[in-house]
Design a protein around this motif. Structure first.
Motif, PDB file in Angstrom:
ATOM      1  N   THR A   1       5.316   4.259  10.007  1.00 12.18           N
ATOM      2  CA  THR A   1       4.306   4.775   9.086  1.00 12.18           C
ATOM      3  C   THR A   1       4.453   6.282   8.907  1.00 12.18           C
ATOM      4  OG1 THR A   1       2.792   3.012   9.695  1.00 12.18           O
ATOM      5  CG2 THR A   1       1.819   4.962   8.686  1.00 12.18           C
TER       6      THR A   1
ATOM      7  N   GLN B   1      -0.779  -0.687   4.456  1.00 16.27           N
ATOM      8  CA  GLN B   1      -0.828  -1.964   5.146  1.00 16.27           C
ATOM      9  C   GLN B   1      -2.015  -2.814   4.694  1.00 16.27           C
ATOM     10  OE1 GLN B   1      -0.335  -1.160   9.219  1.00 16.27           O
ATOM     11  NE2 GLN B   1      -0.340  -3.287   9.856  1.00 16.27           N
TER      12      GLN B   1
ATOM     13  N   ASP C   1       4.246  -0.030   3.285  1.00  6.72           N
ATOM     14  CA  ASP C   1       4.028  -0.004   4.727  1.00  6.72           C
ATOM     15  C   ASP C   1       3.457  -1.343   5.192  1.00  6.72           C
ATOM     16  OD1 ASP C   1       3.722   0.676   7.318  1.00  6.72           O
ATOM     17  OD2 ASP C   1       2.269   2.275   6.994  1.00  6.72           O
ATOM     18  N   GLU C   2       4.312  -2.207   5.695  1.00  8.87           N
ATOM     19  CA  GLU C   2       3.907  -3.556   6.113  1.00  8.87           C
ATOM     20  C   GLU C   2       2.926  -4.159   5.110  1.00  8.87           C
ATOM     21  OE1 GLU C   2       3.233  -4.145  10.265  1.00  8.87           O
ATOM     22  OE2 GLU C   2       3.952  -2.137  10.762  1.00  8.87           O
TER      23      GLU C   2
END
Ligand SMILES: Nc1ncnc2c1ncn2[C@@H]1O[C@H](COP(=O)(O)OP(=O)(O)O)[C@@H](O)[C@H]1O
Ligand SMILES: [Mg+2]
Lengths: 245, 282
Positions: free
Chosen positions: A41, A89, A167-168
């Protein structure tokens, strides 16, 4: 497109990554995998200077986007963030209508007349248009998690970024929405440089053109044989310096 | 003494104190109602007072109070908002910020008579602006500034960080961010702050007594240097004529109206605060 040169980042005394030199080829999908807490991140946020507000965040070396160091003092951070979009995320939609959410980043930049077209275009790009075209005035918070994540992607695409940092993006989603997002990044890659962070090897290998691993502050290409080797992964190998090959 | 006994004693004490406070509040309210309600008649709110406050209504007194409160908020709100946004959006976390925050809390707890005194010395004596509604509004504005600031800052700080980040990630500049995210998302908190500030200004007597108000002889101010009659001064002056039952009765009536005003503002603030909670849970 993106190049890290002797790049290090730290929160106060705590080093996150050290002396990284690698680059990401344009218009392809690069996956970045690594354990939780390994700095994925942090690395993504560095690319759009989202860590600027964190007081003890320090960097050394340089980060080049289109050949320009984004940490030069004269950088226009707002323009940079429009060029380098990031998807978090957890989807964060504003408590406003679906339409207002999509248009949020460009409301002041494009005329009122262009807005509906822009909204339709990006909602189609994320395969959400058919699901929401009759309810654009409804609150975006009424959408499912998976729809919300696609909405935030549409909102970012509306700003027309060249780089997409994810990010994910699927870690809080159900399998169906995950598949939808994985499929849609494939359709985006011919016009966007995509960096996709995940902690799942399988996902990384199935979606990406090349896979990087972040470990103990270092970034290196994945060395296990790829499920789908492609020319660009060897290109990345060449781009990564200090790699033990 | 075992724990259960201790607990019983503590409980009895807390219960007793609570009961005492409730009883006191009930006593004040019921007295106000018993004494105030008989004076209320159809025209009480809309008639001019007559016979040095012993007869008629409290129209111009109410107007005066509303003028002072309203102008005070108009003056105070931009300053409060500006300083909050400066602190939350621009200033980095650190000693200076903490200092500013503490300062607001201290100002908020300062006895209002001090604001009146300083205001009187500054405007009345040094600047010689005289007794006027402008002076009074300025003093009230300074007085409610910390109240507004505290409420607005709490509203802005309660805004989830994710909204800021989402706006930032879309490349919104800071002013756009403030205008599109911070202000709309903390709107109800701001309204709450304004209402509490108004309630505070409405309850204030000391600070405006010698700087802005007059008991009789004026209706609405005709110029910037005119004083205004207010409910607070009206009540105080009438109540001092303890020998005259009509005066006292009128004072109770005016008191009831003032209480009603404050109660209304607090109720509205409470309703808006409930909405804030709902918004932030979205
Ligand atoms: N704002 C911050 N202040 C201090 N340390 C941080 C901050 N954000 C992240 N870290 C630390 O940096 C390390 C990397 O975090 P992160 O980049 O979020 O990892 P990942 O995304 O790979 O799970 C972690 O050890 C985390 O504790
Ligand atoms: Mg992470």
């Amino acid at each position: 497109m993106i190049r890290f040169v002797n790049f290090s980042a730290a929160f106060g005394e705590r080093n996150i990554v050290q002396d990284l030199t690698f680059s990401l080829p344009a218009n392809s999908i690069t996956a970045l995998i690594g354990a939780s807490g390994s700095g994925k991140t942090t690395l993504l946020r560095t690319l759009c200077r989202m860590n600027d507000r964190i007081k003890n965040f320090r960097i050394a070396g340089s980060v080049l986007v289109d050949g320009v160091d984004i940490y030069r003092p004269e950088t226009d951070v707002y323009a940079l963030r429009r060029k380098v979009g990031i998807i978090f995320q957890k989807p964060c939609v504003f408590p406003k209508s679906i339409f207002d959410n999509v248009i949020f980043g460009v409301r002041e930049r494009i005329s009122r007349r262009e807005q509906p077209d822009r909204v339709e275009k990006v909602l189609r790009e994320v395969f959400l248009w058919e699901e929401v075209k009759d309810r654009l005035g409804e609150k975006a918070t009424t959408l499912s998690q998976g729809q919300q994540q696609r909405l935030t992607l549409a909102r970012t695409l509306a700003v027309e970024p060249q780089v997409l940092l994810m990010d994910e993006p699927t870690s809080s989603l159900d399998p169906k929405s995950t598949a939808a997002i994985e499929r849609l990044v494939q359709s985006l890659k011919n016009r966007h440089t995509i960096l996709w962070v995940t902690h799942q090897h399988a996902q990384a290998q199935s979606i990406a053109d090349q896979v990087l691993v972040i470990e103990r502050g270092q970034v290196s290409p994945l060395r296990t044989p790829m499920a789908r080797p492609s020319t660009s992964s060897t290109q990345v190998l060449q781009n990564v310096q200090g790699c033990p090959e | 003494m075992n724990e259960i006994t201790t607990e019983k004693i503590v409980l009895a004490f807390i219960g007793g104190v609570t009961f005492l406070i409730a009883a006191l509040l009930f006593f004040i309210l019921s007295t106000l109602f018993l004494k105030g309600v008989p004076v209320l008649h159809a025209g009480f709110l809309f008639e001019e007072s007559g016979d040095f406050g012993r007869a008629g209504g409290i129209f111009y007194q109410s107007m005066g109070t509303l003028i002072l409160m309203g102008v005070a908020v108009l003056l105070s709100l931009p300053v409060a908002l500006g300083s909050v946004l400066f602190q939350t959006e621009y200033l980095e976390t650190g000693k200076f910020k903490t200092f500013l925050t503490q300062l607001t809390y201290i100002l908020n707890a300062t006895p209002t008579i001090l604001f009146g005194l300083v205001g009187y010395l500054l405007f009345g004596v040094y600047l010689d602006t005289g007794v006027s509604w402008v002076t009074g509004s300025l003093i009230l504005a300074v007085m409610i500034l910390p109240t507004l600031q505290v409420s607005i800052r709490e509203a802005v700080e309660a805004l989830p960080e994710k909204y800021r980040e989402a706006g930032m990630a879309l490349g919104l500049s800071r002013p756009t961010q403030i205008y599109r995210i911070i202000l709309p998302q903390s709107f109800y908190g701001m309204v709450t702050g304004v209402l509490l500030g108004l309630a505070r200004a409405a309850g204030e007597t000391a600070a405006i007594m010698f700087t802005a108000t007059t008991f009789s002889g004026i209706r609405l101010p005709q110029s910037f240097s005119d004083p205004v009659p207010t409910l607070q001064t009206h009540i105080l002056v009438l109540a001092q004529e303890a020998a005259n039952p009509e005066s006292i009765a009128q004072a109770w009536g005016a008191g009831l109206v003032l209480l009603g005003l404050v109660f209304l503002l607090t109720l509205m603030a409470w309703i808006f605060r409930t909405r804030v909670v709902m918004e932030s849970e979205l």
